[in-house]
Write a protein that holds these residues in place. Structure first.
Motif, PDB file in Angstrom:
ATOM      1  N   ARG A  16       1.144  -1.655  -0.195  1.00 26.24           N
ATOM      2  CA  ARG A  16       0.170   0.133   0.061  1.00 26.24           C
ATOM      3  C   ARG A  16       0.309   1.021  -0.123  1.00 26.24           C
ATOM      4  NH1 ARG A  16      -3.243  -3.867  -0.147  1.00 26.24           N
ATOM      5  NH2 ARG A  16      -5.352  -3.765   0.352  1.00 26.24           N
ATOM      6  N   PHE A  32      -2.783  -2.015  -5.961  1.00 29.72           N
ATOM      7  CA  PHE A  32      -3.390  -1.282  -4.797  1.00 29.72           C
ATOM      8  C   PHE A  32      -2.772   0.266  -4.021  1.00 29.72           C
ATOM      9  CE2 PHE A  32      -4.552  -5.880  -5.001  1.00 29.72           C
ATOM     10  CZ  PHE A  32      -5.715  -5.733  -5.051  1.00 29.72           C
ATOM     11  N   GLU A  91      -1.161   2.819  -2.153  1.00 25.61           N
ATOM     12  CA  GLU A  91      -2.137   4.566  -1.971  1.00 25.61           C
ATOM     13  C   GLU A  91      -0.894   5.378  -1.870  1.00 25.61           C
ATOM     14  OE1 GLU A  91      -4.321   3.087   1.075  1.00 25.61           O
ATOM     15  OE2 GLU A  91      -5.879   1.737   0.095  1.00 25.61           O
ATOM     16  N   CYS A 118      -1.171   3.261 -11.686  1.00 26.15           N
ATOM     17  CA  CYS A 118      -1.711   3.107  -9.814  1.00 26.15           C
ATOM     18  C   CYS A 118      -3.158   3.692  -9.612  1.00 26.15           C
ATOM     19  CB  CYS A 118      -0.834   3.535  -8.211  1.00 26.15           C
ATOM     20  SG  CYS A 118       0.831   2.047  -9.209  1.00 26.15           S
ATOM     21  N   ASN A 160      -5.172   4.037  -7.586  1.00 33.18           N
ATOM     22  CA  ASN A 160      -6.010   3.454  -6.006  1.00 33.18           C
ATOM     23  C   ASN A 160      -4.809   5.286  -5.444  1.00 33.18           C
ATOM     24  OD1 ASN A 160      -8.179   2.436  -6.188  1.00 33.18           O
ATOM     25  ND2 ASN A 160      -6.855   0.445  -5.643  1.00 33.18           N
ATOM     26  N   LYS A 193      -3.533   7.787  -3.060  1.00 36.25           N
ATOM     27  CA  LYS A 193      -3.776   9.268  -2.542  1.00 36.25           C
ATOM     28  C   LYS A 193      -2.843  10.090  -1.971  1.00 36.25           C
ATOM     29  CE  LYS A 193      -8.108   5.908  -0.989  1.00 36.25           C
ATOM     30  NZ  LYS A 193      -7.862   5.179  -1.808  1.00 36.25           N
TER      31      LYS A 193
END
Length: 320
Positions: free
Chosen positions: A123, A147, A149, A170, A172, A174
């Motif tokens: 992550r 996955f 983040e 990617c 996802n 954030k």
């Protein structure tokens, strides 16, 4: 007359063990408590030392849950290859459960590929000052980490086109931290990074672009392309003029904004600003035509003092 009272007996040593005292055996602690204690060490200390203390600690250190997060930093005690070997071993111990890894001051494309191949559920990936990691290596790794983040690539080689590919690989993502050295002068404007982010990372909530060369146009593009942004760090982005309508828009859209001239006290890297001041706007290094000597002036005027006592002096012999 001597006193009839006897001398007081010496006090017992404060370190003396009293009857009934109990000193716990660290090796007999419950595994979950041992794990909690060892987690306060870094990955390097665990691999090098803690797992060698006793059998019970070794069993705890082999538990994959101990290696869900790996933080490794080369502090200069050993060469890069030594830390790469330790890092690979730590990744092996995670048995695919690794979710967060920090690699500072060492690393290579092959190590990054090894991490990605072994940790498809990763992550968070943070690499900082890893000069052997290339844009191609980051692209290859990102393609295996759907996955992901959180990504940090501070003081590393990463082209704008590579950033686009990573954003597409990617979905996802954030949090992005792409930090570099801040330049006040010479002034150099470039919105390529900002445009790549705006185009391919719409889900960003946290963005740190310390020292980037983006302009007001690049910032506007980010605000357009990243509508969910909550935290924006623009420290030492000296091409951004955060005033007027742009300031208002930024503050309305983003909950926390760090401005170009804000304090860097909490920044984890060297925040020295490159500021090549110029006394002459025509030359970025502050040299005017008056300061620059011709070849003839350099050899014969500046070195004439060496020839004053010797008419046969050859200025070229002074250098060769």
């Amino acid at each position: 007359m001597a006193s009839s009272s006897s001398s007081p007996s010496p006090s017992p040593s404060p370190t003396a063990m009293k009857e009934g005292d109990y000193y716990p055996n660290w090796a007999e602690l419950p595994p979950e408590l041992t794990s909690s204690i060892l987690h306060r060490l870094g990955a390097i200390e665990i691999v090098e030392t803690a797992r060698r203390v006793c059998r019970s600690w070794r069993r705890v250190c082999k538990d994959p849950s101990m290696w869900r997060k790996i933080d490794m930093r080369n502090l200069g005690d050993h060469g890069d290859m030594y830390y790469e070997k330790l890092c690979r071993h730590a990744v092996d111990l995670s048995q695919g459960e690794l979710v967060e890894i920090d690699i500072w001051h060492f690393g290579s494309d092959s190590l990054l590929s090894y991490v990605a191949d072994s940790s498809s559920n990763l992550r968070s990936l943070k690499v900082a000052q890893c000069h052997e990691i290339t844009s191609e290596g980051l692209i290859e790794a990102a393609a295996k980490l759907p996955f992901l983040e959180e990504l940090e690539v501070s003081y590393c080689s990463l082209s704008e086109e590579s950033l686009k590919v990573i954003g597409q690989s990617c979905p996802n993502l954030k949090t992005l931290k792409k930090n570099c050295v801040g330049y006040r002068r010479p002034r150099d404007e470039c919105d390529d990074v900002a445009l790549a982010i705006a185009e391919t990372m719409p889900g960003l909530r946290h963005l740190q672009l310390f020292g980037d060369r983006l302009t007001d146009a690049g910032l506007n593009a980010i605000l357009d392309g990243c509508p969910n942004l909550e935290h924006l760090d623009l420290r030492q982005c000296f091409n951004v003029d955060l005033v007027g309508d742009l300031e208002k828009r930024c503050l309305e859209r983003v909950r926390v904004v760090r401005r170009p001239n804000d304090s860097v006290h909490d920044y984890p890297f060297d925040a020295t600003v490159n500021d090549v001041s110029s006394s002459d706007d025509g030359d970025p290094y502050g040299l005017s035509d008056v300061d620059i000597l011709s070849e003839d002036e350099f050899y014969y005027d500046d070195l004439s003092e060496y020839a004053s006592d010797n008419s046969d002096f050859d200025p070229y012999e002074y250098y060769y």
